[in-house]
Structure formats: structure tokens, C-alpha cells
Enzyme design. Sequence first.
Site: not given
Length: 323
Positions: A109, A169, A256-257, A293
Site C-alpha cells: 500500500y 532487488n 539479501g539485504d 528483517d
Amino acid sequence: MRFEQAGGVVCLGETMVVLVPAEPGPPHEVVKWTRAIGGAESNVACHLARLGVRSAWVSAVGGDAFGRAVLDAVGGAGVDVTGVSVDPDRPTGLYVKEANASGSPVRYYRQGSAASAMGPEALDRLDRTDVRLVHVSGITAALSDSCLALLRAVLTGPRDGHVVSFDLNWRPALWRDRDPSVLRELANAADIVLAGADEAEAVWGTGDPAKLRELLPGPASLVVKQGEVGATLVEDGVFTHQPALRVDVVEPVGAGDAFAAGYLAAHLAGNPPARRLRAGHLQAAAVLLTTEDVGQPLPASVTGPLLDADDGTWAAAYLREST
């Protein structure tokens, strides 16, 4: 695993509030949700700060409670957030995810968000004092025409003593009404490129490191993340591969980050290719072992021996939640 002498890094891109189920069951039946924050570039900045690298995040948030939460969370991780503008008219982006070990479907959103209105003028908020690297990703290019112009300004502008890293990404949902062919142009203008083999296959038709090097001759360093197989660095005509660590995966989003942060910290510290890739794998493993994360780095008692271990010891390592 610490890299205090690595130098300063600026990460640029959107961060949103994320809602994650706080109880088991189908999402439509979930009553309790946990509020967190999520953004590829701020994730990298937070990881870098926890690895001892001075990091800053440049972006925009809404003048709302979610924007305040984002600033508090990223700033609380030790990241400089003075380059983040607060938009009184546009909202902070939001996404909802369903977390599990096999993947985490998300619904965004973010249309009309504060960050989507960013343009090249955002660079005026970028403090280049002692900055050795600016980190961006392909996500920003998909948000709006002005965000694409911002990325082009970062990647084609004067370096002023720093390098630019670009993480592909790939987020297909963001490109439904935009042309993803621009991602090759952007990646080829970077100094360091990081891409998952699967996402490179989706965007460029190949995840093979040699073929990707042919497609992207510009970057000095090309890192191809190959999932459970490992990661390959192509640099100065040399291919360096390091297998991934065996990990009890709790939830994969954010790995991945984390890999990018570990690799970039080691790169700035002047580490050799294999050690850079191992630093990436170790930082990714810390995230794979949690639902967050951005989790805490693995203890030095684990990372120290593994960074310089022989190939057999590295291959035999198995990291679990109790590590």
C-alpha cells in the site's frame, strides 16, 4: 564481525511500515499483528551500523505516526536519519506480509507515498563528508518517474571519491505499469552490482555469472547470489565462488539485504574476494535464523573462525537458532 574502519555509507530508498501476523493461522483470520518496518536500503544501513560501519539513510516519510515509527526504528539502530524529509501531505508507505519458512507473500500500500515523490533534489540532503559508498536498489526506479530520475542522478553523477553499489532487488509487482529494461542501464552504471541469480533470470534472461558479466561490462564488481548454492563474485576477470552456509531457515525475507551489507562492509575494509563473500553469507545467516528483517549479527565467536576457515570447515558449518 566488525568493520569499524570501513568508512561512511549512504543508503537511499523507501522504507515502509510492515504488518506481520503475531499469531498462527490464515491471514484473514489473524487478529493480532506486529508492527515493524521494512525497506531494502534502510535494512542495509541498519546492518552496516551494527557491523560498526558509519551509515546514513536518505529518504522521505509521511508526517504521520507510521513515519515517526520508521524514523525511530532506523535511527534507533544507529543510522543517521537527518537526511530524511517529512512530507506533511503524502503518507508513509505500508505493506503486509505473511511470514513462513517457504516464503513471505506481501501486499503493498505505497502508491502516492512520500518516498515515491522523491527526485534528484533529494541529493541535496546527502552529506558526502567522508562517504566512501552510496547504496541504491532497483526498487526505487519503479516507484515513479521522479524516483527514476533520482537513481540516474546518483549513478551517472560525479563520484566525489565514493563508489555506488546497486542491488537489483527485483519486485515484479512494482513494474506492472513500467518498463524494467531500464534496470540494465542503471546496473551497468554502478561500480558494484548485487543480484540474485533467480531475479536476474527473470529480468535479464540469465542468472549465469559469465553471461551476466557480458550483459553488464560496466561495474568493477558483480556479485551473483545463487541461493543455497552460494554466491559468485566477478572482478578483474576472475570468478570467485563461496558456497552458502547451511542454516535452519526460520524466515528468508531480508537475507539479501543482510548479504549486501556484509559484503559491502568487507569490501570497504579491503578484504579479499572470498572473505567478502563469506561476510555476506554470515550476515545473511543471522537474518535467516529469525523472523526479523534486521536481526543482531552472529557472535564474534562464530564469525571470526568462519571468516578465515579452510574450505572444509566452512562447508561443514551448520548454523541453528541456538547458534
